[in-house]
Design a protein around this motif. Sequence first.
Motif, PDB file in Angstrom:
ATOM      1  N   GLU A  40       0.818  -1.217   0.000  1.00 59.89           N
ATOM      2  CA  GLU A  40       0.000   0.000   0.000  1.00 59.89           C
ATOM      3  C   GLU A  40       0.853   1.269   0.000  1.00 59.89           C
ATOM      4  OE1 GLU A  40      -2.778  -0.075   3.288  1.00 59.89           O
ATOM      5  OE2 GLU A  40      -3.245  -2.175   2.890  1.00 59.89           O
ATOM      6  N   SER A  41       2.012   1.194   0.658  1.00 56.45           N
ATOM      7  CA  SER A  41       2.822   2.407   0.792  1.00 56.45           C
ATOM      8  C   SER A  41       3.698   2.611  -0.442  1.00 56.45           C
ATOM      9  CB  SER A  41       3.667   2.308   2.080  1.00 56.45           C
ATOM     10  OG  SER A  41       5.033   2.448   1.811  1.00 56.45           O
ATOM     11  N   GLU A  42       3.755   3.865  -0.912  1.00 55.77           N
ATOM     12  CA  GLU A  42       4.582   4.184  -2.093  1.00 55.77           C
ATOM     13  C   GLU A  42       6.059   3.943  -1.787  1.00 55.77           C
ATOM     14  OE1 GLU A  42       4.389   4.736  -5.330  1.00 55.77           O
ATOM     15  OE2 GLU A  42       2.274   4.249  -5.026  1.00 55.77           O
ATOM     16  N   THR A  43       6.453   4.292  -0.556  1.00 55.01           N
ATOM     17  CA  THR A  43       7.844   4.065  -0.161  1.00 55.01           C
ATOM     18  C   THR A  43       8.152   2.567  -0.207  1.00 55.01           C
ATOM     19  OG1 THR A  43       7.605   5.926   1.329  1.00 55.01           O
ATOM     20  CG2 THR A  43       9.551   4.558   1.631  1.00 55.01           C
ATOM     21  N   GLY A  44       7.218   1.780   0.307  1.00 55.97           N
ATOM     22  CA  GLY A  44       7.398   0.324   0.309  1.00 55.97           C
ATOM     23  C   GLY A  44       7.515  -0.222  -1.106  1.00 55.97           C
ATOM     24  N   LYS A  45       6.655   0.252  -1.993  1.00 57.05           N
ATOM     25  CA  LYS A  45       6.723  -0.176  -3.404  1.00 57.05           C
ATOM     26  C   LYS A  45       8.094   0.148  -3.983  1.00 57.05           C
ATOM     27  CE  LYS A  45       1.877   0.509  -4.896  1.00 57.05           C
ATOM     28  NZ  LYS A  45       1.469  -0.764  -5.493  1.00 57.05           N
ATOM     29  N   GLY A  46       8.572   1.365  -3.662  1.00 58.00           N
ATOM     30  CA  GLY A  46       9.872   1.809  -4.171  1.00 58.00           C
ATOM     31  C   GLY A  46      10.999   0.896  -3.715  1.00 58.00           C
ATOM     32  N   VAL A  47      10.927   0.453  -2.466  1.00 55.87           N
ATOM     33  CA  VAL A  47      11.958  -0.447  -1.937  1.00 55.87           C
ATOM     34  C   VAL A  47      11.950  -1.760  -2.728  1.00 55.87           C
ATOM     35  CG1 VAL A  47      12.617  -1.866   0.048  1.00 55.87           C
ATOM     36  CG2 VAL A  47      11.971   0.532   0.398  1.00 55.87           C
ATOM     37  N   PHE A  48      10.779  -2.320  -2.953  1.00 54.26           N
ATOM     38  CA  PHE A  48      10.702  -3.595  -3.679  1.00 54.26           C
ATOM     39  C   PHE A  48      11.166  -3.438  -5.133  1.00 54.26           C
ATOM     40  CE2 PHE A  48       7.499  -4.722  -0.307  1.00 54.26           C
ATOM     41  CZ  PHE A  48       8.302  -5.666   0.307  1.00 54.26           C
ATOM     42  N   ARG A  49      10.873  -2.268  -5.731  1.00 49.56           N
ATOM     43  CA  ARG A  49      11.348  -2.033  -7.112  1.00 49.56           C
ATOM     44  C   ARG A  49      12.875  -1.999  -7.146  1.00 49.56           C
ATOM     45  NH1 ARG A  49       7.451   2.190  -7.496  1.00 49.56           N
ATOM     46  NH2 ARG A  49       5.508   1.328  -8.279  1.00 49.56           N
ATOM     47  N   GLN A  50      13.460  -1.334  -6.138  1.00 49.65           N
ATOM     48  CA  GLN A  50      14.933  -1.306  -6.076  1.00 49.65           C
ATOM     49  C   GLN A  50      15.495  -2.716  -5.935  1.00 49.65           C
ATOM     50  OE1 GLN A  50      17.291   1.163  -3.534  1.00 49.65           O
ATOM     51  NE2 GLN A  50      15.990   2.948  -3.760  1.00 49.65           N
ATOM     52  N   LEU A  51      14.827  -3.537  -5.139  1.00 47.63           N
ATOM     53  CA  LEU A  51      15.346  -4.885  -4.913  1.00 47.63           C
ATOM     54  C   LEU A  51      15.229  -5.747  -6.175  1.00 47.63           C
ATOM     55  CD1 LEU A  51      14.060  -5.415  -1.282  1.00 47.63           C
ATOM     56  CD2 LEU A  51      16.429  -5.123  -2.025  1.00 47.63           C
TER      57      LEU A  51
END
Lengths: 266, 186
Positions: A40-51
């Motif tokens: 749900e969190s944009e920051t969280g999505k960003g972390v997974f995209r980086q990974l």
Amino acid sequence: MREIEVSTIRDAVARLAVDSCCNLGADVLTFFEEAVEREESETGKGVFRQLLENASIARNEQMPLCQDTGLAVVFMEVGQEVHLVGGDLEAAVDEGVRRGYTGGYLRKSVVADPFGERKNSGDNTPAVLHTRIVPGTCVKIVLAPKGGGAENMSALAMLKPAQGRAGVLDFVVDTVAKAGPNACPPMVVGVGVGGTFEKVAYLAKKALLRDVGSVNPVPRLAELEDELEARCNDLGIGPQGLGAASPSWTSSWRSSRPTSRRCRWR
Amino acid sequence: MEHALTTPLTDEAVAELRAGDQVRITGTMLTARDAAHKRLADLLDKGELLPVDLRGQIIYYAGPSPAKPGKPVGSIGPTTSGRMDAYTPRLLDIGLKGMVGKGYRSQAVKEAMVRNRAVYFAAVGGAAALLAQRITAARVVAYEDLGPEAIREIDVVDFPVIVVNDIHGGDIYEEGRRRYERKVGA
């Protein structure tokens, strides 16, 4: 009786060291892909995209996913019909670690004499080797590099029978809450219950080898794992502790980062 | 909010940052971990000069894997910042302006950050190969004998981090968790 040269084991360990540090397992990749959608969190999505991008760079460049390529933890099953020849098994495993970590540009993180000079051994040896003698004519090797930042979140408790199931659940959730933002995503939790002081730690470590996303075949335990997963996600820690609703946690009793690699001969 | 920051950090730039903001850093940073911090603290104890000038600088808590031929650096993700907490307030007091790592800081570090108008960023743990691609050059500037833990000066371009602690007392680890936490039975 079947003979296996320890040099074969040495070469497999060297190969597994590089493979496990540079190539993320399909189970974890799938988890990241689903997490980008679910989070749900944009920051969280960003972390997974980086990974996900990190995993792709690591595979293409054959460089480690994480700079901490850990201590080399080797789980080895040796069939009792196997005769290991050509040298000392433990020395062969250490030589495999030496070759893999040196040739593969992996970081060496082992120091000797912790109360003295703390001098780096220079080749990541000695390995941590767990052997089991099993029926049959095969040798099975799993290499699971274990980084310090994940390992130092470990905890052990001696619970009273009166604390029961709830006591176990509370201890696991409390341990995850304490780890918080210190542990890297995905937070994969291995749980061992029962046995002695050293046995339970071994069980917890071995639980990390399960595929991410796998379901416990024992319904009672599958239910326990679901409950643990939900409670840990409800902590709101999220990937890297930046706050998120959905899992940085994946599900209980399974595999760690970097991913483990298996090798088996028939 | 998103920011592009260049080093060295100024009071004005740092004042703009709020916990949770996404930041891309361009310029130079220093890498140092536990062992290097201990040596810096020992020098301060003896009243001696440090081998690096920390004023306005950012320290990245990282010990990279070895560089492959032709690459400036190997994989280089953040290590757990709490390892450095015992030494950090003193470095902040002599002008260190930013830190990049992962995980909780002690109360003493947070107070020293507010006192000195310094900021703490998190990089994504486990994204070490991606972060290596944002580094264009690396030079060992002190303690080469420490291997991966030597102090390196690294040139970075668009190095992605998130503000954890700002100079206004904001803390994303507390705020993020409060926002997404679900109480049992809720």
